[in-house]
Design an enzyme around this catalytic site. Sequence first.
Site, PDB file in Angstrom:
ATOM      1  N   GLY A   1      -7.377  -5.792 -18.158  1.00 10.38           N
ATOM      2  CA  GLY A   1      -7.867  -5.318 -17.455  1.00 10.38           C
ATOM      3  C   GLY A   1      -8.490  -4.062 -16.506  1.00 10.38           C
TER       4      GLY A   1
ATOM      5  N   CYS B   1       0.704  -1.461   0.253  1.00 11.64           N
ATOM      6  CA  CYS B   1       0.310   0.222  -0.195  1.00 11.64           C
ATOM      7  C   CYS B   1       1.331   1.476   0.367  1.00 11.64           C
ATOM      8  CB  CYS B   1      -0.549   0.288   0.866  1.00 11.64           C
ATOM      9  SG  CYS B   1      -2.220   1.288   1.417  1.00 11.64           S
TER      10      CYS B   1
ATOM     11  N   ALA C   1      -6.743  -2.263   1.549  1.00 10.83           N
ATOM     12  CA  ALA C   1      -5.719  -1.681   2.456  1.00 10.83           C
ATOM     13  C   ALA C   1      -6.737  -1.495   4.074  1.00 10.83           C
ATOM     14  CB  ALA C   1      -5.077  -0.172   2.230  1.00 10.83           C
TER      15      ALA C   1
ATOM     16  N   HIS D   1     -24.419  23.454   3.386  1.00  8.47           N
ATOM     17  CA  HIS D   1     -24.874  24.089   1.673  1.00  8.47           C
ATOM     18  C   HIS D   1     -23.622  25.016   1.219  1.00  8.47           C
ATOM     19  CE1 HIS D   1     -27.154  25.717  -1.205  1.00  8.47           C
ATOM     20  NE2 HIS D   1     -27.276  26.664  -1.513  1.00  8.47           N
TER      21      HIS D   1
END
Length: 468
Positions: A183, A44, A323, A447
């Site tokens: 892939g 990782c 991970a 917001h």
Amino acid sequence: MPDFDYQLVVIGSGPGGYVAAIRASQLGLKTAIVEKDKTLGGTCLNVGCIPSKALLASSEHLHFARERFAAHGIIAKDIKLDLGAMMKRKGEVVGKLTSGVAYLMKKNKIEVVKGFGRLMDGHTVEVTGDDGAKKTLKTQNVLLASGSVPVELPFLKFDGKRVISSDQGIALAETPKSLLIIGAGAIGLELGSVWARLGSAVTIVEFLPRIAAVGFDQETSKILQRNLEKLGIKFELSTKVTSAKVTGKGVELQAENAKGAVSYQAEIVLVAVGRKPFVTGLGLDQAGVKLTDHGRIAVDGHGQTNVPGVYAIGDVTDGPMLAHKAHEEGTAVAERIAGKPGHVNYDIIPSVIYTAPEAASVGITEEQATERKLDVRVGKFPFTANGRAIASDTTEGFAKIVADAKTDRVLGAHIVSANASELIAETVLLMEFSGSAEDLARTIHAHPTLSEAVKEAALAVDGRTLSA
Ligand code: FAD
Ligand code: NAD
């Protein structure tokens, strides 16, 4: 602890192993961690999550500067790529985090033993250093966290130059003119995005009929594909590569699809067809540790192998190779060894692909609900109607909530947007608390934020969205 030097020895310092070691030490267990590589942090930190995200960030800045600055009134002429500097920054990011793990080991008084760890029996680990010197660690418990390595195609062996895995795909010294990726999973789509933004002609060949097929819903695949095609990436779906020839100039590939035989040529081929558990030399046979039919270390729901005192977590065990899954298992196993009720909720593990827009998913998809004959209600909200997204120039995507029709309990959330990786977190928490779409719909969101789209999707479950 009369006969043991340690209460826990961890083999592997990835996000599973190092987190387990820290938690064990916090709980008072005398702990050592064994690592064969120069730096701590595993796949990782060294060659996975972190370097890929550093390159994704840098290449996204470049792309945005080139494509969108003018619309924002920013005149930046002659924007150029300095790949060396980009890679240097990536290296610094990795260095900061791997040395951070070394610091954490010291801080938590965890002994770091450099070398290759081998299980001799359930309580003995032999470590062979780079110089061949051997050291024996006697321990009450062992945690196997040896991770995974890239899968190789039998007719396309990695040579690190023309035929590469993600290990080299995050470290190319030059932008290849053409890059063919086999892939269309997380690695293919993320590294495909990086190199397409940096100027490669990228083609992705995938044998399934859609991209991001594992864990993501169909609509997510469609939107991702449309956006990646805008980047210039070509997709060859429902296509199976059957043979390949490496030449001086690149790689020639033969493939088959519904129309028959097809061939491709590329300067570099990146094979991203998955990863496999790394158990070579780990001594599993000798210690009698059993594997599953898929070659992963077999564990019960709590990380315990068939050998008492020997545990396993992360990519080397079943489940998604992520991970945060390894991390959570590391925590839970350390807690159980210390006599506490550690637990992992395998039904609620979020999954993210860090493209632009990002795709994030947790729980079940609409398609899975149909397959399982579950009665669900689905609420959806587009980012084209979200104020913050419009202001920020990131209107691609949607937020979708899948809720049980009778109880309104949220069973899944699927978000495609800028920062979807962050937005998914509130739905994960909601699901952990068995919350309903109504709970989310009535939660006040600041917001203007992208997260308002998630609230609106929850309102849409009951057909009462307010902004679209
Ligand atoms: P690893 O991280 O693989 O660590 C295992 C460690 O054990 C290694 O350091 C290895 O050297 C060491 N080791 C193995 N055997 C021995 C031995 N016998 N003796 C001593 N040491 C040994 N996941 C995400 O969740 N998010 C992402 O964004 C993401 N991006 C990725 C990008 C790429 C390009 C790749 C390749 C992977 C990515 N992943 C991502 C997956 C993630 O890296 C893994 O799921 C995670 O690293 C697994 O952690 P682990 O602790 O099980 O094993
Ligand atoms: P993956 O399993 O995610 O995707 C592999 C893809 O390759 C699939 O779509 C599969 O259908 C396809 N495929 C397999 N064999 C093929 C063939 N012969 N021809 C054409 N297509 C073929 O694997 P990955 O992308 O290599 O990633 C490896 C692991 O690392 C995964 O478990 C992934 O979760 C993890 N990872 C995660 C992240 C993230 O969380 N963002 C990023 C990178 C990697």
